[in-house]
Scaffold this active site. Structure first.
Site, PDB file in Angstrom:
ATOM      1  N   SER A 126       0.258  -1.377  -0.003  1.00 35.37           N
ATOM      2  CA  SER A 126       0.011   0.297   0.143  1.00 35.37           C
ATOM      3  C   SER A 126       0.904   1.403  -0.097  1.00 35.37           C
ATOM      4  O   SER A 126       1.745   1.598  -0.530  1.00 35.37           O
ATOM      5  CB  SER A 126      -1.672   0.080   0.956  1.00 35.37           C
ATOM      6  N   ASP A 269      -9.038  -6.233  -5.466  1.00 32.54           N
ATOM      7  CA  ASP A 269      -8.281  -4.614  -5.026  1.00 32.54           C
ATOM      8  C   ASP A 269      -8.607  -3.739  -5.835  1.00 32.54           C
ATOM      9  O   ASP A 269      -8.690  -3.665  -6.464  1.00 32.54           O
ATOM     10  CB  ASP A 269      -6.873  -5.024  -4.876  1.00 32.54           C
ATOM     11  N   HIS A 302      -7.979  -5.282  -1.069  1.00 35.74           N
ATOM     12  CA  HIS A 302      -6.489  -4.736  -1.334  1.00 35.74           C
ATOM     13  C   HIS A 302      -5.845  -5.312   0.627  1.00 35.74           C
ATOM     14  O   HIS A 302      -4.516  -5.577   0.277  1.00 35.74           O
ATOM     15  CB  HIS A 302      -6.893  -3.172  -0.221  1.00 35.74           C
TER      16      HIS A 302
HETATM   17  N1  LIG Z   1      -4.811  -1.990   6.254  1.00 41.04           N
HETATM   18  C1  LIG Z   1      -4.571  -1.472   6.086  1.00 41.04           C
HETATM   19  C2  LIG Z   1      -4.766  -0.726   4.870  1.00 41.04           C
HETATM   20  C3  LIG Z   1      -4.035  -0.215   4.596  1.00 41.04           C
HETATM   21  O1  LIG Z   1      -3.428  -0.123   2.906  1.00 41.04           O
HETATM   22  C4  LIG Z   1      -3.708  -0.356   7.234  1.00 41.04           C
HETATM   23  O2  LIG Z   1      -4.890  -0.045   8.164  1.00 41.04           O
HETATM   24  O3  LIG Z   1      -2.141  -0.227   7.038  1.00 41.04           O
END
Ligand SMILES: N[C@@H](CCO)C(=O)O
Length: 320
Positions: A126, A269, A302
């Site tokens: 991410s 995603d 994601h």
């Molecule tokens: N679940 C992850 C997703 C963010 O990319 C977070 O809270 O960091």
């Protein structure tokens, strides 16, 4: 153990001077300078605890794991302001001060202070993967293997739009972190993931559907561990990833990056889509040989990069 570096006289990409930035980090596995180094960049609400007791990537990193701490030095920085350095005063109130390239530049300064001029790999999911892209663009010969997971070299319009909704909730809600997390969980997962997990089941005791109580639980959980200012800052960084900004042509920027690039996407995603990564891969292949694109097949959307460890390990075993 959390360690600290002081980055002095940093000027942000937008031209703001900051006298001192506290950059904290952790090291796992082989001591620094005794083994190849793997830099791990955390995601939005993560931190430098990538493995060990509170490790968020224990399925991937540790003794005899894919990123084997018997063989590698694993290094991870906290994004300054993420609230995980134990010092209230290091939280950043001016949340638009940094974009993803600033964080990559701050990490670069940290690496210089640690006298590290070569990284075996940089991996991040991410926003952590977006920062990995920015780090590679800033330091074209630093990284042997660049591994962006469930991410891209840019924040798309769709991503920016979702981050704007997040920002509005964070600015206007009475219970900002809790409420923003509820919305965020919808884009981190998928309709099919909810269906498989809950299937419209009802909790009589709570008098609500299990999906509803699960979402509220995630809201409360994040509210207990993540500062509002950190959320606003990280959300802004997420919305502002772009290795081409101010540099020009994508082909030229990526042609200069010497790393082997291993892109990993999740087929379901809806945040950083696999489709967008396919387009990135196609463009990269025009100018580079050493690029791969692999897919995690998952219903979990994601967040599969934090769930599907068997697949992640299999996809990465050749690199490590
Ligand atoms: N679940 C992850 C997703 C963010 O990319 C977070 O809270 O960091």
């Amino acid at each position: 153990m959390l360690q600290e570096l002081d980055i002095l006289n940093y000027t942000t990409i937008k031209g703001r001077s900051i006298d001192q930035i506290h950059l904290t980090y952790e090291v796992f596995g082989k001591p620094l300078y005794t083994a190849p180094i793997v830099l791990v960049n955390h995601a939005l609400t993560g931190n430098s605890a990538v493995c060990g007791e509170h490790g968020w990537w224990n399925g991937l990193i540790g003794k005899d794991k894919c990123i084997d701490t018997n063989r590698y030095t694993v290094l991870s920085f906290n994004i300054p302001g993420n609230g995980y350095d134990g010092k209230e005063e290091n939280l950043i109130e001016e949340y638009k001060i940094f974009n993803a390239r600033d964080i990559a530049a701050i990490f670069s300064e940290g690496l210089k202070l640690l006298k590290i001029d070569k990284l075996h790999a940089v991996i991040g999911g991410s926003v952590g993967g977006g920062i990995a892209w920015e780090l590679a663009a800033l330091n074209p010969s630093l990284i042997t293997h660049l591994i962006p997971v469930a991410t891209d070299w840019k924040s798309t319009d769709w991503l920016k739009a979702n981050c704007l909704v997040q920002e509005q909730i964070l600015l206007n809600s009475k219970d900002p972190v809790h409420d923003a997390r509820l919305h965020a969980m919808l884009i981190y997962r998928s309709p099919e993931s909810f269906k498989q997990k809950f299937n419209r089941t009802y909790n009589d005791e709570k008098d609500m559907y299990n999906i509803e109580s699960w979402l509220l639980y995630h809201g409360e959980k994040l509210d207990g561990r993540f500062a509002l200012s950190a959320y606003k800052e990280l959300n802004h960084i997420l919305a502002n990833i772009d290795i081409t900004k101010g540099r020009g042509d994508f082909d030229e920027v990526v042609a200069s990056i010497q790393s082997n690039i291993h892109i990993i996407s999740v087929d379901s995603d809806i945040f950083f889509t696999a489709e967008e990564d396919r387009a990135t891969f196609k463009k990269l292949k025009r100018v580079k040989q050493n690029v791969t694109h692999k897919i995690i097949n998952s219903v979990h959307g994601h967040d599969a990069f934090l769930i599907e460890f068997e697949q992640l390990n299999a996809l990465l075993k050749d690199v490590f």
